[in-house]
Motif scaffolding. Structure first.
Motif, PDB file in Angstrom:
ATOM      1  N   ASN A   1       0.853  -1.191   0.000  1.00  0.00           N
ATOM      2  CA  ASN A   1       0.000   0.000   0.000  1.00  0.00           C
ATOM      3  C   ASN A   1       0.889   1.240   0.000  1.00  0.00           C
TER       4      ASN A   1
ATOM      5  N   SER B   1       0.347   4.281  -0.220  1.00  0.00           N
ATOM      6  CA  SER B   1      -0.058   5.515   0.470  1.00  0.00           C
ATOM      7  C   SER B   1       0.068   5.391   1.988  1.00  0.00           C
ATOM      8  N   LYS B   2       0.589   4.275   2.429  1.00  0.00           N
ATOM      9  CA  LYS B   2       0.705   4.090   3.880  1.00  0.00           C
ATOM     10  C   LYS B   2       2.125   3.638   4.200  1.00  0.00           C
TER      11      LYS B   2
HETATM   12  C1  LIG Z   1      -3.906   2.119   2.082  1.00  0.00           C
HETATM   13  O1  LIG Z   1      -3.643   3.002   3.147  1.00  0.00           O
HETATM   14  C2  LIG Z   1      -4.525   4.106   3.206  1.00  0.00           C
HETATM   15  C3  LIG Z   1      -4.006   5.090   4.245  1.00  0.00           C
HETATM   16  O2  LIG Z   1      -3.875   4.474   5.516  1.00  0.00           O
HETATM   17  C4  LIG Z   1      -5.940   3.567   3.485  1.00  0.00           C
HETATM   18  O3  LIG Z   1      -6.849   4.639   3.535  1.00  0.00           O
HETATM   19  C5  LIG Z   1      -6.333   2.598   2.384  1.00  0.00           C
HETATM   20  O4  LIG Z   1      -7.578   1.999   2.690  1.00  0.00           O
HETATM   21  C6  LIG Z   1      -5.295   1.497   2.229  1.00  0.00           C
HETATM   22  N1  LIG Z   1      -5.615   0.704   1.048  1.00  0.00           N
HETATM   23  C7  LIG Z   1      -5.694  -0.616   1.070  1.00  0.00           C
HETATM   24  C8  LIG Z   1      -5.984  -1.288  -0.234  1.00  0.00           C
HETATM   25  O5  LIG Z   1      -5.554  -1.273   2.079  1.00  0.00           O
END
Ligand SMILES: *[C@@H]1O[C@H](CO)[C@@H](O)[C@H](O)[C@H]1NC(C)=O
Length: 351
Positions: A288, A290-291
């Protein structure tokens, strides 16, 4: 570290300042003020990365270009425009030339290695190891050391490419591994500490013919500053009879410095060793982006030595591959760059 790779550092610095100038930054007074503004911004950029020589060479060239503009018959505004336009053109030329240079390094290096490889597969292919990232993410495209790997692969002459993780900042595993996978080049990632074991594994099918690295700076005698860990690989390569190739555009060759003793080595912050950050991997095994998380990988109070580069002595290097050809050592055991860059040699070293 948002921008890394000696050629890319120079390109981004030159173009970033071109954007500033295009957007009207700087004094709108005399031509001399415009030039001294450009000088001051370039000097500021130079301080950002002292080890890589490309940036210094680009800056010297850009300063020369803006001084070469004839403003004698122009009014103040026209003079500023003429200087700014000359700067922008020269900055764009650095980008264009880098791509051309990379492609030439790729073909010269591939050709040299196929002629000089100590070992090949039954099909006449070679396996190589590369360190750090010298690909399209470090240059304008194609790459220097990774450019040779790409050229070998596109000619059908590569059996396998190994890349090191390149501790502590992991540009090998973060960037090179990505580039190799993205291009579907047959490749394997190892940690830096596995190179010796890899070299000792002499299976004909995938035994390593060469270590191919880039350079932050090659000095006059051939000593080469490159990502930390390069020197260790060179020592190992020599022990195992593996060719050690430095891929460097002539802009990375510093004729002002006569040996590696004079190279300033950037030291970086301890957190690069004591902590690591990266994107989260979900339970499904997917990354992920974005995390991200930061974790401790060491005691947080331990003293740390974190030099970003080391110097490989010329005696451990078999070939320096440039866009103007491959330089190897003469009968006297020394590199001679005079032949491939006679003008710069005459200017800097004399006869
Ligand atoms: C990825 O991380 C973001 C930020 O924490 C979150 O909002 C999102 O749901 C995550 N995506 C997945 C596919 O887990």
């Amino acid at each position: 570290m948002r921008v890394r790779g000696a050629p890319a550092i120079a390109i981004v610095a030159a173009l970033a300042h071109a954007v500033e100038l295009q957007n009207g930054a700087g004094p709108s007074s005399s031509a001399a003020d415009t030039i001294s503004y450009i000088d001051s911004r370039l000097d500021y950029l130079y301080e950002s990365r002292p080890t890589a020589v490309d940036l210094g060479n680009a800056i010297t060239n850009l300063k020369k270009v803006v001084r070469g503009v004839d403003v004698s018959s122009l009014d103040q505004d026209a003079a500023r425009s003429a200087i700014v336009n000359a700067y922008i053109e020269a900055a764009e030329e650095i980008l264009r030339k880098d791509t051309e240079t990379n492609l030439k390094i790729g073909s010269h290096g591939a050709e040299w290695l196929l002629e000089n490889a100590p070992i090949k597969s039954a099909e006449g292919k070679v396996a190589v190891l590369t360190h750090c990232n010298t690909g399209s993410l470090a240059t304008s495209g194609h790459g220097t050391a990774l450019g040779i790997v790409r050229s070998l692969n596109s000619q059908g002459s590569l059996s396998h490419a190994f890349c090191t993780e390149t501790r502590p900042y992991n540009q090998g595993s973060r960037l090179t591994a990505f580039e190799l996978s993205f291009e579907k080049i047959p490749s394997t990632l190892i940690t830096d500490s596995m190179a010796g074991a890899l070299f000792a594994t002499r299976k004909q099918s995938d035994s390593i013919a060469a270590v191919i690295v880039g350079a932050d700076r090659v000095v006059r005698n051939g000593d080469t500053a490159n990502k930390i860990g390069t020197y260790a690989l060179a020592v190992l390569a020599q022990h195992h009879g593996i060719k050690f190739i430095v891929a460097a555009p002539t802009t990375s060759i510093d004729l002002h410095t006569d040996s590696g003793v004079g190279i300033k080595i950037e030291e970086r912050k301890p957190e690069e060793l004591t902590q690591i950050s990266g994107a989260v991997v979900g339970v499904d095994g997917k990354v992920n982006a974005s995390k991200s998380v930061r974790v401790a990988t060491a005691d947080q109070t331990i003293g740390v030595w974190n030099p970003a580069f080391d110097v490989t002595p010329a005696e451990l290097i078999d070939a320096v591959v440039t866009e103007r050809g491959v330089v190897t050592k003469g009968a006297d055991g020394r590199f001679d760059f005079k032949e491939i860059m006679p003008e710069r040699w005459a200017e800097v070293v004399g006869n």
